[in-house]
Write a protein that holds these residues in place. Sequence first.
Motif, PDB file in Angstrom:
ATOM      1  N   GLY A  90       1.601   3.721  -1.538  1.00  0.00           N
ATOM      2  CA  GLY A  90       1.392   4.576  -2.692  1.00  0.00           C
ATOM      3  C   GLY A  90       2.022   5.919  -2.547  1.00  0.00           C
TER       4      GLY A  90
ATOM      5  N   SER B 270      -9.358   1.684  -1.761  1.00  0.00           N
ATOM      6  CA  SER B 270      -9.640   0.291  -1.392  1.00  0.00           C
ATOM      7  C   SER B 270     -10.065   0.207   0.072  1.00  0.00           C
ATOM      8  CB  SER B 270      -8.398  -0.581  -1.615  1.00  0.00           C
ATOM      9  OG  SER B 270      -7.871  -0.423  -2.901  1.00  0.00           O
TER      10      SER B 270
ATOM     11  N   LEU C 102      -1.122   5.338   4.553  1.00  0.00           N
ATOM     12  CA  LEU C 102      -2.136   5.959   3.711  1.00  0.00           C
ATOM     13  C   LEU C 102      -2.930   6.960   4.541  1.00  0.00           C
ATOM     14  CD1 LEU C 102      -3.352   2.765   1.851  1.00  0.00           C
ATOM     15  CD2 LEU C 102      -1.953   4.595   0.896  1.00  0.00           C
TER      16      LEU C 102
ATOM     17  N   ASN D 289      -2.490  -4.049  -4.941  1.00  0.00           N
ATOM     18  CA  ASN D 289      -2.336  -2.599  -5.104  1.00  0.00           C
ATOM     19  C   ASN D 289      -3.357  -1.851  -4.250  1.00  0.00           C
ATOM     20  OD1 ASN D 289      -0.278  -2.578  -7.308  1.00  0.00           O
ATOM     21  ND2 ASN D 289      -1.888  -3.704  -8.378  1.00  0.00           N
TER      22      ASN D 289
ATOM     23  N   SER E  11       4.456   8.580  -5.360  1.00  0.00           N
ATOM     24  CA  SER E  11       4.189   9.946  -5.745  1.00  0.00           C
ATOM     25  C   SER E  11       5.322  10.870  -5.360  1.00  0.00           C
ATOM     26  CB  SER E  11       2.878  10.334  -5.135  1.00  0.00           C
ATOM     27  OG  SER E  11       2.910  11.378  -4.409  1.00  0.00           O
TER      28      SER E  11
ATOM     29  N   ALA F 197      -6.898  -0.373  -9.927  1.00  0.00           N
ATOM     30  CA  ALA F 197      -7.461  -0.231  -8.577  1.00  0.00           C
ATOM     31  C   ALA F 197      -8.966  -0.008  -8.625  1.00  0.00           C
ATOM     32  CB  ALA F 197      -6.767   0.924  -7.859  1.00  0.00           C
TER      33      ALA F 197
ATOM     34  N   ASN G  90      -4.982   0.797  -2.098  1.00  0.00           N
ATOM     35  CA  ASN G  90      -4.783   2.223  -1.896  1.00  0.00           C
ATOM     36  C   ASN G  90      -5.856   2.751  -0.954  1.00  0.00           C
ATOM     37  OD1 ASN G  90      -7.092   2.288  -3.457  1.00  0.00           O
ATOM     38  ND2 ASN G  90      -6.068   3.031  -5.303  1.00  0.00           N
ATOM     39  N   ALA G  91      -5.899   4.066  -0.778  1.00  0.00           N
ATOM     40  CA  ALA G  91      -6.866   4.656   0.159  1.00  0.00           C
ATOM     41  C   ALA G  91      -8.295   4.349  -0.263  1.00  0.00           C
ATOM     42  CB  ALA G  91      -6.645   6.166   0.240  1.00  0.00           C
TER      43      ALA G  91
ATOM     44  N   ALA H 105       0.793  -1.216   0.000  1.00  0.00           N
ATOM     45  CA  ALA H 105       0.000   0.000   0.000  1.00  0.00           C
ATOM     46  C   ALA H 105       0.821   1.258   0.000  1.00  0.00           C
ATOM     47  CB  ALA H 105      -0.928   0.005   1.220  1.00  0.00           C
TER      48      ALA H 105
END
Length: 659
Positions: A49, A355, A384, A350, A53, A322, A352-353, A47
């Motif tokens: 992510g 999810s 996250l 994968n 960035s 996602a 992420n927020a 996670a």
Amino acid sequence: MALVTLVPPLTPCAASSASRDPLDAVPRRSPGTHPGPAAGRRRRRRAGGGAVSSASSSTLSAAVRRLLSDGPTPRAFSALLKAASSASPPCPSLGAQLHAQAVVRGFLGGEDSTILATAVLNHYASCREPGIARKVFDAMPRRNTVTWNALIKGYAQAGRREEAMLLFRNMKRQGRHVAPDRYTFPALLSSVGREVDAGCMQELGGSLHAHVIKAGLEKDPFVGASLISMYATIGTLVDAKVTFDQMDSLDPIVWSSMISAYVNCKEEEGALLAFFNMLCQDIKPTQFVYSSVFSVCGSMSILEMGKQVHAYSLKSNTEKDAAMINAILTMYSDCGCINDAWKVFYSNDNVNAISYNAMISALGQHGYPKEAVEHFRQMKLAGLMPDEVTLLNLLSAFNHAGRVHEGLQLFNSMVDIEGIKPMYEHYACIVDMLARSGEISEAMKTINGMPFEAEAPLWRIVLGACSKHRDIETGKKIAEMLFEIEPYEAANYILLSNIYARLGRWKEAEKVRNLMYERGVDKDDAFSWIEMGQRTHRFGVDDRSHPISREIYKNLDRLISSIKVAGYVPDISFATHNIERDRREESLYYHCEKLAFAFGDLAAPSGGTLRIMKNLRVCGDCHCAYKYFSLVTGREIILRDNQRFHHFNRGSCSCGDYW
């Protein structure tokens, strides 16, 4: 209509694939169990992510430093400006730095600087700064179609439609060397929205469509898809369908737009039929198409169809993004399969927020507040950041479970601990939480202290709580206000009438219903449905239209007798008409959700789980009857009403009789 065949099954090869559960390859995890520390570490690695960035931003900064030290060219500046614009999120400060350096080095202002100036303009437009982009545009000695398109798109994306349209008119006056192309119209069409003046929007959309035809671009997939989306946005699905049919295209983008148009216009069966037609023409669905179809299957609660589509996506080796994975998760949850939603979440590499938001929402709706809190904790451990949606979903989980203290504690700490300012939806959730728990006066204080003006649906929430807790005085005041704001909303009259009926004040209840009929207000009919194989069986109140209606009523009578022996006592306060007691009891027996269960009990193997859906809130008497149904039949029953899920098992419900 009692029995509906929604759509044909998938192709034989896909159907055979779908006969096996598409989730069988993933270990099943049930609510209440959590991964161990090692799994938590794997989840955090998956996670991370935020690291991607920040690495992307630092990579761009390093590239800029190298560029400035190595004797940059205009082409290199253009490439880096494009990268800064394409970053997610865009890097406005980096673009401004590049712009300043290009000016200092004399790369802008000349006759041959159009490409670099367009890159600068496009960067500001992408960063929602159309004003600065316009200044760059005005300073350019020469412009091309790409330049005009970039500025038009910038204004359109910033919500400044009038200025975008004015630029389009000016562009057309420039002559053939800057004629509108396939990139001009999508930007303009995306700015046409559903507003109060719907007629004006339809006229504008039709005018743009005419310009598209004049430019000879009506069969271009990129433009055609935008036209279809525009018509769906303004609510004219017929025009979207005509545009789609006239294109006669096999491009998946066009089909994706048409399916999305059906979904946006609440024509779910049309979306499914379009999807099947797409498969019949050997057009491979995109990830977005699958996401839309999973959303439809979830909203219609057609589990078997959702499983088949899931299996088909696996068989066709469609790469999942996602959004698609989260759509699958939500589909299983909306169909009452929280364990399968859980499996999808834990099989996702994968996460992420979004999810986590989807999983927290699902757990809250199914009555698992502890697990929702645990996922919130895991989300923060994974690095996250929770957002407004995360906290709203968590508040909703507390609301459905009646955990008022924890909900208020979270709400009051939003700004200090999470750095998130409460929005209207957060206040509405707190009002619902307080009113539902019987704290109606506190709910009213919260409304009066909100930094927002309360809208009619929020007042109706409190009115519903007044009906539940029999607060006639507050209920009357709210109802009278709602009659003024929404004179044709049936729920307002029904809720007030129900308060009077539950208190035995039949004259007042009848007076409210007569007022409703005098004003020509139609109420929504209650109905329930249950899926069996490829068919959905729908039932209304006292519905006798089903082909085996006689057997259904016979089975229901048998079930009612059995649960009465087990201790069920009909709650006649939910019979809203002033008739004799025996007839009031009998009127409760044939509510639509009881008929749906009686059919499911006949049609499904003994002891199997039944999933039943209802378009309105389940009544208290049916909720009580379902607990006894689960006890005497040994079945697990999953009921979805318009508020939440209820899991009935061995005489109890997951909501703890709080909903």
